[in-house]
Structure formats: structure tokens, C-alpha cells
Design an enzyme around this catalytic site. Structure first.
Site, mmCIF file in Angstrom:
data_model
loop_
_atom_site.group_PDB
_atom_site.id
_atom_site.type_symbol
_atom_site.label_atom_id
_atom_site.label_comp_id
_atom_site.label_asym_id
_atom_site.label_seq_id
_atom_site.Cartn_x
_atom_site.Cartn_y
_atom_site.Cartn_z
ATOM 1 N N HIS A 52 0.925 -1.151 0.143
ATOM 2 C CA HIS A 52 0.057 -0.038 0.093
ATOM 3 C C HIS A 52 0.936 1.231 -0.063
ATOM 4 O O HIS A 52 0.585 2.167 -0.780
ATOM 5 C CB HIS A 52 -0.891 -0.055 1.307
ATOM 6 C CG HIS A 52 -1.904 1.011 1.320
ATOM 7 N ND1 HIS A 52 -3.006 1.283 2.029
ATOM 8 C CD2 HIS A 52 -2.045 2.055 0.486
ATOM 9 C CE1 HIS A 52 -3.590 2.125 1.990
ATOM 10 N NE2 HIS A 52 -3.010 3.164 1.078
ATOM 11 N N GLU A 64 1.022 8.292 -3.860
ATOM 12 C CA GLU A 64 1.746 7.788 -2.668
ATOM 13 C C GLU A 64 3.056 8.639 -2.761
ATOM 14 O O GLU A 64 3.670 8.946 -1.669
ATOM 15 C CB GLU A 64 2.187 6.290 -2.688
ATOM 16 C CG GLU A 64 0.743 5.592 -2.457
ATOM 17 C CD GLU A 64 0.587 5.703 -1.016
ATOM 18 O OE1 GLU A 64 1.180 5.648 0.036
ATOM 19 O OE2 GLU A 64 -0.998 5.594 -0.464
ATOM 20 N N HIS A 109 3.525 10.608 0.472
ATOM 21 C CA HIS A 109 4.655 10.069 1.490
ATOM 22 C C HIS A 109 6.081 10.369 1.087
ATOM 23 O O HIS A 109 6.587 10.588 1.826
ATOM 24 C CB HIS A 109 4.063 8.784 1.879
ATOM 25 C CG HIS A 109 2.581 8.677 2.373
ATOM 26 N ND1 HIS A 109 2.315 9.078 3.496
ATOM 27 C CD2 HIS A 109 1.517 8.022 1.788
ATOM 28 C CE1 HIS A 109 1.062 9.057 3.859
ATOM 29 N NE2 HIS A 109 0.602 8.260 2.655
#
Ligand SMILES: *[C@@H]1O[C@H](CO)[C@@H](O)[C@H](O)[C@H]1NC(C)=O
Ligand SMILES: *[C@@H]1O[C@H](CO)[C@@H](O)[C@H](O)[C@H]1NC(C)=O
Ligand SMILES: *[C@@H]1O[C@H](CO)[C@@H](O)[C@H](O)[C@H]1NC(C)=O
Length: 242
Positions: free
Chosen positions: A56, A103, A107
Site C-alpha cells: 500500500h 503515494e 508520503h
């Protein structure tokens, strides 16, 4: 007066450069998150054809969207694409790079504050490397935690992971309904120090540090049936591919 404040400014500057590592913006933990496609798709209206834990994300514990001008560029990770497609698939939009881009912006650009992860290629290749090193799929299988119609106890699943890796994971489940007699195994997080050695994940992350929305947070108000830390006392269903 003036001199005093000037001195303070100098002192502050000296301190901040001497202690870059402990700056309030620097993360101190990385969370490698795996999700179980079948469970994810019961919440998100997709049709998984994958029966293994997929990546993920790799999330630093501090910061979101740290550099909006650092755009995701697929060409930077050309050599990783076959592995990305297999290990980090976008379950909502198969064969798109949207998930990776999301992502990265959310992040990756924060993880990139550390030299070890300060490029798109370093970030994604490290995430893949950690995912393969952990080899969660084989570990669960080896200790007889396999998708099936029977329920597991939460302690059994947590115990296998904890014993094997020697650290406490954070395991999240989805509740099919409020008074259900079981919960669905959904997400497994394993944590790392900045030097990529294993670290205990905190079991109960304070609410405000749960950084996720949309993909990362099926817990938002618009997703009432999302993931939360599994309940120790509720049987766990590890759903096989339907
Ligand atoms: C799953 O489906 C996607 C999109 O339809 C396809 O690209 C992929 O090859 C399939 N994967 C497997 C393991 O069958
Ligand atoms: C943000 O990303 C851009 C593009 O990669 C880079 O030039 C810039 O230095 C970054 N800014 C910070 C604060 O890291
Ligand atoms: C994407 O990365 C490739 C390879 O590094 C580079 O040649 C290209 O200019 C980049 N594209 C953009 C839009 O930055």
C-alpha cells in the site's frame, strides 16, 4: 534589547543546523503497509484478481505532501515497473500509475527528507526491497495463516508476525457491520527505523497522527466501514479470493 534578540536568532540558527536530524519535520519511523486486496475491494468497489498481500505504501511518521513541486515521473522508475505492477498494483485503476503518484506526493516527498530516500527511484526501490525482504505472504503461509472460510483469533495472527519478525506489527481490520460476529483482515503494517532495521509499530496511534484520506484512509466520515485497528476479541476472517 536589539543585541539580545540578534543573539537569540543566531543561537536558534546554530541549534537548528546542529540538530537537523531531530528537527521537528524529520520523520523517525517508516511504516511499510500491506493490504489484502479482497478486503480492500469489499470496501472500495473493486474486483481483485490477486490473492497475495500487496504494497500500500511506505509512510514516514511525520509529514504529508512535503513538496508539491516534485512531480511523479514514471520514467524515473522505468526499471522497477514490472515489480511495481506486481507488488504495488493500483487496485482501483488497474494498469494506471495514479496510486504511485498519489503515494509519492503524499508520503514519498516527505520520506525524501532523508538522504537514503531522496529521489523517486530510491523511495520506490527501497519500498519494494523491504516488501520482498519481509516476504509477508510466505511467512503467513508458512505458519498456516491462509485465506479460508474459518476464522482466526487475532492473537494467532499477531503472534505469528510478532514471533517471526521480533517486532509488533499494527494490524487493521474492517468490520462488515456494527454488530458483526467477525472482522475482516485488511492491512498489516511493519515499522522500520531510519536505518531500515525493524521497529515495533505503536499499536494505538493517536487519532491526529492517522494521516490518511481517500486511498490511505478508508476511515474518513464518508467511509464508515473502513479499517481500524483490529479488535483483540473479535474473530478474524481472512477472506479468500471470491
Ligand atoms: C488482474 O487484472 C488486471 C486488469 O484486468 C490484469 O492486468 C492483470 O494481469 C491480472 N492479474 C492477474 C494475476 O491475473
Ligand atoms: C522540491 O522539489 C523540487 C523538484 O525536485 C526541488 O528542486 C526542490 O529542491 C525541492 N524542495 C525542497 C524543499 O526539498
Ligand atoms: C521524467 O524523467 C525522465 C528520466 O529521468 C526525464 O528524461 C524527463 O525529462 C522527466 N520528465 C519530466 C516531465 O520531468
Amino acid at each position: 534589547m536589539r543585541l539580545a534578540s540578534l543573539l537569540l536568532v543566531c543561537l536558534a540558527a546554530a541549534f537548528s543546523s546542529a540538530f537537523v536530524i531531530s528537527s521537528p519535520h524529520m520523520w523517525t519511523k517508516l511504516i511499510l503497509t500491506h493490504h489484502w486486496p479482497e478486503t480492500f475491494c469489499t470496501m472500495e468497489q473493486c474486483h481483485p484478481n490477486i490473492s497475495y498481500w500487496t504494497l500500500h505504501g511506505l509512510w514516514p511518521d511525520k509529514g504529508n505532501d512535503c513538496n508539491s513541486s516534485w512531480h511523479f515521473n514514471t520514467s524515473e522508475i522505468e526499471d522497477l515497473l514490472p515489480d511495481m505492477e506486481k507488488s504495488w498494483p493500483d487496485l482501483l485503476n488497474p494498469s494506471s500509475s495514479k496510486f504511485w503518484s498519489y503515494e509519492w506526493h503524499k508520503h514519498g516527498t516527505c520520506a525524501a527528507r532523508a538522504e537514503s530516500l531522496n529521489s523517486e527511484h530510491k523511495y520506490f526501490s527501497k519500498a519494494l526491497e523491504l516488501y520482498h525482504k519481509l516476504d509477508l505472504n510466505s511467512v503467513l503461509q508458512k505458519f498456516d495463516i491462509i485465506p479460508s472460510e474459518k476464522y482466526y483469533s487475532f492473537a494467532q495472527i499477531e503472534g505469528v508476525i510478532q514471533n517471526f519478525y521480533g517486532v509488533t506489527p499494527k494490524i487493521q481490520c474492517a468490520n462488515p457491520s456494527k454488530n458483526a460476529d467477525h472482522q475482516l483482515l485488511g492491512q498489516i503494517e511493519i515499522c522500520f527505523n531510519p536505518d531500515f532495521t525493524l521497529l515495533d509499530c505503536e499499536k494505538h496511534v493517536p487519532m491526529k497522527t492517522i494521516p490518511m484520506r481517500g486511498w490511505d484512509d478508508p476511515m474518513g466520515v464518508d467511509h464508515p466501514s473502513g479499517f481500524s485497528v483490529c479488535d483483540n476479541d473479535v474473530p478474524v476472517y481472512y477472506p479468500p479470493l471470491s
